[in-house]
Design a protein around this motif. Structure first.
Motif, short mmCIF file in Angstrom:
data_model
loop_
_atom_site.label_atom_id
_atom_site.label_comp_id
_atom_site.label_asym_id
_atom_site.label_seq_id
_atom_site.Cartn_x
_atom_site.Cartn_y
_atom_site.Cartn_z
N ARG A 26 77.97 77.49 72.92
CA ARG A 26 76.53 77.65 73.10
C ARG A 26 76.17 79.08 73.48
NH1 ARG A 26 72.49 77.87 76.92
NH2 ARG A 26 70.53 76.91 76.25
N VAL A 27 75.02 79.50 73.01
CA VAL A 27 74.47 80.79 73.40
C VAL A 27 73.13 80.51 74.08
CG1 VAL A 27 73.26 81.10 71.20
CG2 VAL A 27 73.79 83.08 72.60
N ASP A 28 72.83 81.29 75.09
CA ASP A 28 71.56 81.13 75.78
C ASP A 28 70.42 81.40 74.80
OD1 ASP A 28 72.66 80.48 78.19
OD2 ASP A 28 72.78 82.55 78.89
N ARG A 29 69.47 80.49 74.78
CA ARG A 29 68.32 80.60 73.88
C ARG A 29 67.09 80.08 74.61
NH1 ARG A 29 69.87 76.48 69.07
NH2 ARG A 29 67.73 76.94 68.45
N PRO A 30 65.98 80.74 74.48
CA PRO A 30 64.79 80.32 75.23
C PRO A 30 64.27 78.95 74.83
CG PRO A 30 64.26 82.08 73.69
CD PRO A 30 65.74 81.96 73.71
N ASP A 31 64.58 78.48 73.62
CA ASP A 31 64.09 77.16 73.21
C ASP A 31 65.12 76.07 73.47
OD1 ASP A 31 65.89 78.06 71.35
OD2 ASP A 31 64.87 77.16 69.65
N GLY A 32 66.22 76.39 74.13
CA GLY A 32 67.25 75.39 74.38
C GLY A 32 67.05 74.70 75.72
N GLY A 89 59.37 65.01 74.74
CA GLY A 89 60.01 65.59 73.57
C GLY A 89 60.19 67.08 73.71
N HIS A 90 61.23 67.57 73.04
CA HIS A 90 61.54 69.00 73.07
C HIS A 90 62.09 69.35 71.70
CE1 HIS A 90 62.40 72.74 75.23
NE2 HIS A 90 63.50 72.82 74.51
N ARG A 91 61.65 70.48 71.16
CA ARG A 91 62.02 70.82 69.79
C ARG A 91 62.90 72.07 69.75
NH1 ARG A 91 59.64 69.22 65.11
NH2 ARG A 91 57.76 68.52 66.20
N LEU A 92 63.89 72.03 68.85
CA LEU A 92 64.74 73.18 68.60
C LEU A 92 64.34 73.81 67.28
CD1 LEU A 92 68.43 72.24 69.52
CD2 LEU A 92 66.93 73.85 70.69
N GLY A 93 64.23 75.11 67.27
CA GLY A 93 63.95 75.81 66.03
C GLY A 93 65.06 76.79 65.69
N VAL A 107 64.66 67.28 69.45
CA VAL A 107 64.44 67.11 68.01
C VAL A 107 64.71 68.44 67.30
CG1 VAL A 107 62.79 66.39 66.25
CG2 VAL A 107 62.70 65.37 68.53
N GLY A 108 65.48 68.37 66.24
CA GLY A 108 65.78 69.58 65.47
C GLY A 108 66.41 69.23 64.15
N ALA A 109 66.39 70.18 63.23
CA ALA A 109 66.99 69.97 61.92
C ALA A 109 68.51 70.04 62.03
CB ALA A 109 66.48 71.04 60.95
N PRO A 110 69.22 69.46 61.07
CA PRO A 110 70.69 69.61 61.09
C PRO A 110 71.08 71.08 61.11
CG PRO A 110 70.02 67.96 59.48
CD PRO A 110 68.75 68.61 59.96
N PRO A 117 59.28 75.23 69.72
CA PRO A 117 60.25 75.80 70.68
C PRO A 117 59.60 76.84 71.57
CG PRO A 117 61.15 75.76 68.45
CD PRO A 117 59.70 75.39 68.33
N ASP A 118 59.42 76.50 72.83
CA ASP A 118 58.75 77.44 73.72
C ASP A 118 59.19 77.32 75.17
OD1 ASP A 118 57.69 75.04 74.32
OD2 ASP A 118 55.58 75.63 74.17
N GLY A 119 60.26 76.61 75.47
CA GLY A 119 60.64 76.51 76.87
C GLY A 119 61.69 75.46 77.10
#
Length: 1021
Positions: A62-68, A249-253, A82-85, A225-227
């Protein structure tokens, strides 16, 4: 020990000791404590369904990401990621689980996959119980029930978190009832659920209507993805109070640019690896890093090429394992000489790699017929038997991982790509779009349930991945022209199938995926035009984009159009049609504004092309698309003022000129820079723009901006081949005090010659104040010529401020009245009317000038000269002092006026403006004017029917007041009707109709024109 204070003092210390021991020394069975639970969950996490230590491996990647999931604990009962494959869903789950299990105060976490569920499970209790039982058996401890375990964790302040990865893999599709049951069970035992899934699975799970306010409300889509999890919005799953299960819900982009760069540096990738389209895709960056580390460092390719290289690499590694294992197993291998090569031959490895690849492809083909997309244990053992080390090799290399009772590929998007290679796209679309229900499809290359005819509802929606991958492969292999017919096929299905139906859903999603995969979306412009037109048409009929079905045309919102990567010209042309589909939220307007902010220089000219669009906007009643373009350009003008001015000049449209005029007022410096550039441009049309808009900017330019206008004028004046612009240049130079003296003679000479559209009398107004004599002489000479603009000249003279200019202007107006009686109208309206207000504050001299002017009009014999003066002086003026002068002049006129035409004009104008006139003053004027009118009774009643204030004045004339009221049969009838309660205006209209006037004449019978008889000469009547 006495039961006194000593026992009370010892109890807390004992409780603290027991709690510390319970968290440090594991206990099982009846003595189960927190430490025992933590050991059970840690062991379960280490050997979770993704394979031994798979969770730890994912967490390390894993890498630190603001949307994670940035480390905050899920606050809702159920939280969905929720996120795409390929977006890193499982990696985020694993990292959170690893963080919970580590540290000085570990938290209990259980890891499940959708494949671990069973068809008969109605909630989470059963799979959690099975997971605990399995790990307890491995540790040789009694199997605990899940409810006490969760309650124990909740009591210790360390809630149990159940992680469910890939719910799509469940044997039976999970639905809202299952999710609601899971929420109830979790709430009852104090545990929480964190699940990661694709968009399709989440839409199915969250399809239930839950809400916490008055009336049901559908759970909103996960935010962009915002937080982190702490900011995820929650709703109550059953609409209850604070104790009810909650859902978030939380979304990954895509990876943010900065995070993607850190990942590339971690793998040692150079700039450009992977390809730009995949630079922010987590799985693509990871696989590219593995290939780079193995020395595969060719040109970065598309995602399909990346997956193919990854497959070759894994097959090669598996082959090496198989070859090495076979060599070690060969009889007598331990007695061979050490002089021979230690490793297997390259030829054998290559042959084994080809065999492995063949079996992997066969596994992908078999997966197409499985509902969840996995590989059963029997099939897996058939393709990769334990004998010979096949199963061990493919599992050790991470090509496959355990998934419940079977196996699956380690990466979901890679699995979709590989299965898409073997999909019969035509047969799949026939099934999914409902085109030919009677046409069988081969189970070897069809989707689940595709082996028999039937409706497409038998194919789980999350299995869209292989179909989308097949479209992508078609586009990558044969290009956009080959993809276009397939996209038109999907568009027809979307347009013809009922909204909300399964075929419509598949058509819409596959059309989106196909367009996104196209190497050249502009190749599908005809299809996009049809789609945009139909969206606008349906949205206008339904009340906006939000009213369209989300699984139909409503899915093609602004994000779809802006995400196609079309050139700005094509994208703006489509958005131009789509803004008509905007409802109150105006999402397409927001997309246009976003594109404008991103690249204003490119978008300014494209928006100027909208000035010719008269279509109305339902979301902005009373506005058109052209209005929208004007508003957008004006609101975003400061993004690039110079470029906007140039784009408006190039547009050469009246709306563009109007906006430039606004810029002259609001941004004079920018417009002055623009006209200076245009004056030096080689294009003649730019010179005209410089002349026109420099005059607009001149009243607002100061300092350096005024200097630019001076240079602009001199440049235009130096262009001898464009004499039509010299008038504008001279107007600018005359308006500038620094250059007025030098260029005033030339300007006056050009004005005398006439015909210049720029050098108007108004342009000479500044010079009138400083040089009144030559300017007035030039104005007089020009007024004496035919076709002179007398009205404009007189208005300019009326606005003069200096005493000399005012006096000489009045003299010129009086002379015009004497020498050119036909100009009486402009003199009265444009000079006298404008001078009245200024004359009130101009002192006795100004008043005398107007009296002299009126005397000149009264001295004229023609009534046509006096009539316009009577009309102007009969209209009230707002300023009291000016109005007093106006009344004085009108009294002078009425005292000697006897012509009925002039008196009639005064009465008509008085009646028209009676509401603003003082009643006593109005009565005095009527008393002076009506005695000289032979038809005063008819005139007054007729105007009373047109003006309510005038009718009220006549009807309510005081009886004993002086002067006495005008009289006549019509006026008497009107007053009688008004006294009886009728409205005075209606009474006047009835009196005009009922009171007899002149004797009626008999109708004139038409005279027939004689028609020539036969045999008469031509022309004989």
């Amino acid at each position: 020990m006495p039961a006194g204070g000593g026992a009370v003092a010892v109890a807390p210390a004992l409780a603290e000791l027991l709690a510390r021991n319970g968290a440090a020394v594991p206990g099982y069975g009846p003595a189960l404590n927190l430490a025992g639970v933590l050991r059970l969950t840690a062991a379960q996490l280490a050997a979770a369904g993704a394979g031994p230590d798979r969770v730890a491996g994912l967490a390390a990647d894993r890498v630190d990401r603001p949307d994670g999931l940035a480390g905050d604990e899920p606050q809702a009962t159920v939280t969905a990621l929720v996120g795409a494959p390929g977006s890193g869903r499982s990696t985020e789950l694993a990292a959170l689980a690893a963080r919970r299990a580590g540290g000085a105060r570990p938290l209990p976490t259980l890891w499940l996959r959708g494949a671990d569920l069973r068809a008969e499970d109605r909630s989470l209790a059963a799979p959690v119980e099975r997971a605990l039982a399995a790990v307890a058996a491995e540790l040789g401890t009694p199997a605990p029930a899940p409810e006490p375990v969760a309650a124990l964790c909740a009591a210790a302040g360390r809630p149990l978190l159940v992680v469910l990865d890939g719910p799509e893999e469940a044997p039976a599709p999970l639905d809202p009832r299952w999710l609601r049951g899971a929420g109830d069970w979790l709430t009852g035992c104090g545990a929480r659920l964190l699940t990661a899934c694709g968009e399709e699975a989440w839409v199915r799970l969250a399809a239930e209507k839950w809400g916490s306010g008055p009336g049901p409300a559908r759970y909103p889509d996960p935010p962009e993805p915002d937080g982190d999890l702490a900011s995820a919005p929650t709703v109550r799953m059953d609409g209850g109070g604070p104790g009810a299960p909650s859902l978030a819900g939380h979304r990954l982009g895509p990876l943010p640019a900065e995070a993607a760069e850190r990942v590339r540096r971690r793998y040692g990738l150079p700039p450009g690896w992977p390809a730009d389209a995949d630079a922010r895709h987590p799985l693509a960056v990871r696989l590219a890093g593995e290939l780079w580390a193995e020395g595969l460092r060719g040109e970065p390719g598309r995602r399909g090429e990346l997956f193919a290289a990854y497959l070759d690499l894994r097959c090669l590694r598996v082959a090496r394992r198989l070859a090495e294992d076979g060599r070690q197993r060969r009889p007598g291998a331990h007695r061979r000489s050490s002089a021979r090569p230690a490793g297997p031959s390259h030829g054998r490895v290559r042959r084994l790699a080809a065999a492995v690849a063949g079996r992997v492809h066969e596994a992908a083909r078999r997966m197409l017929g499985a509902g969840p997309g996995g590989l059963g244990r029997a099939v897996f053992e058939e393709l990769f038997p334990a004998a010979g080390g096949w199963a061990t090799a493919v599992l050790a290399e991470g090509l496959f991982v355990p998934a419940g009772p079977g196996f699956r590929f380690a990466h979901g998007e890679f699995a979709d790509w590989l299965q898409g290679l073997h999909l019969d796209l035509d047969a799949a679309l026939r099934l999914l779009l409902g085109e030919a229900a009677d046409t069988p499809s081969s189970p070897a290359n069809g989707l689940a349930d595709a082996s028999a005819a039937g409706p497409p509802r038998g194919v789980p929606r999350h299995r869209i991945g292989p179909v989308a991958a097949a479209l992508r492969r078609l586009a990558e292999t044969w290009g956009a022209p080959a993809l276009d017919p397939w996209l038109h096929r999907l568009w027809r299905a979307l347009d013809l199938r009922p909204p909300g139906s399964e075929p419509a859903w598949w058509a819409g999603r596959l059309l989106t995926a196909g367009l996104a995969a196209s190497p050249d979306p502009a190749e599908h412009r005809a299809l996009l035009d049809q789609l945009a037109g139909r969206i606008a048409e349906r949205a206008v009929a339904e009340g906006g984009l939000d009213a369209l079905p989300a699984d139909g045309l409503g899915a093609f919102g602004p994000a779809f159009w802006t995400g196609l990567g079309l050139p700005a010209e094509a994208e703006l042309a489509l958005l131009r049609r789509l803004v008509a589909a905007d409802g109150p939220g105006q999402p397409f307007l927001g997309a246009v504004a976003e594109r404008l902010r991103a690249d204003p220089v490119a978008v300014f000219p494209l928006l100027c092309a909208w000035f010719d669009d008269p279509r109305g906007l339902p979301g902005r009643p009373g506005h058109t698309v052209a209005d929208l373009a004007h508003d957008l350009l004006h609101a975003h003008r400061r993004l690039a003022l110079d470029e906007l001015a140039d784009a408006l000049a190039d547009a050469a449209h009246p709306r563009a000129d109007a906006l430039l005029t606004v810029l002259a007022t609001e941004e004079p410096s920018a417009l002055c820079r623009a006209v200076d550039r245009w004056s030096h441009d080689g294009r003649p049309e730019r010179h005209v723009a410089a002349a026109v808009h420099a005059l607009h900017a001149a009243p607002h330019a100061v300092g350096a901006a005024a200097g630019l206008l001076r240079f602009t004028a001199l440049t235009l004046l130096a262009r001898e081949d464009e004499p039509g612009l010299h008038g504008a240049a001279l107007a600018l130079l005359v308006g500038d005090p620094a250059t007025r003296a030098e260029h005033l003679p030339a300007a006056l000479a050009l004005h005398r010659a006439g015909g210049d559209a720029f050098l108007t009398p108004r342009a000479l107004a500044p010079a009138l104040e400083s040089d009144p004599e030559p300017v007035l002489a030039a104005l007089a000479d020009r007024l004496a010529a035919p076709g002179a603009a007398a009205a404009e000249t007189l208005r300019m003279l009326a606005d003069a401020r200096t005493p000399v200019a005012t006096r000489r202007g009045a003299e010129l107006a009086a002379r015009l009245l004497r020498e050119h009686p036909a100009l009486a109208g402009p003199v009265a309206v444009d000079y006298l009317g404008r001078r009245l207000e200024r004359a009130a504050t101009g002192g006795p001299a100004a008043r005398l000038e107007l009296r002299v002017l009126l005397g000149g009009a009264l001295a004229a014999r023609a009534a046509g000269v006096r009539r316009p003066f009577a009309q102007v002086l009969s209209v009230p003026v707002a300023d009291p002092a000016a109005d007093a002068l106006r009344c004085e002049l009108l009294d002078t006129l009425l005292a000697i006026e006897t012509d009925p035409a002039v008196l009639t004009a005064a009465v008509e104008r008085l009646a028209e403006h009676c509401a603003a006139e003082n009643p006593a003053r109005a009565r005095a004027v009527l008393a002076r004017a009506t005695p000289g009118l032979p038809a005063a009774d008819e005139l007054l009643v007729r105007w009373a029917g047109r003006s309510a204030a005038f009718a009220q004045l006549l009807a309510q004339w005081p009886r004993d007041a002086a002067p006495t009221a005008p009289d006549g049969p019509r006026l008497a009838r009107m007053r009688a009707l008004a006294a009886a309660g009728r409205d005075p205006q209606y009474a006047a209209a009835e009196a005009e109709r009922t009171v007899p006037g002149r004797a009626a004449h008999p109708p004139v019978r038409p005279t027939r024109i004689p028609v020539p008889e036969q045999e008469q000469a031509h022309g004989t009547l």
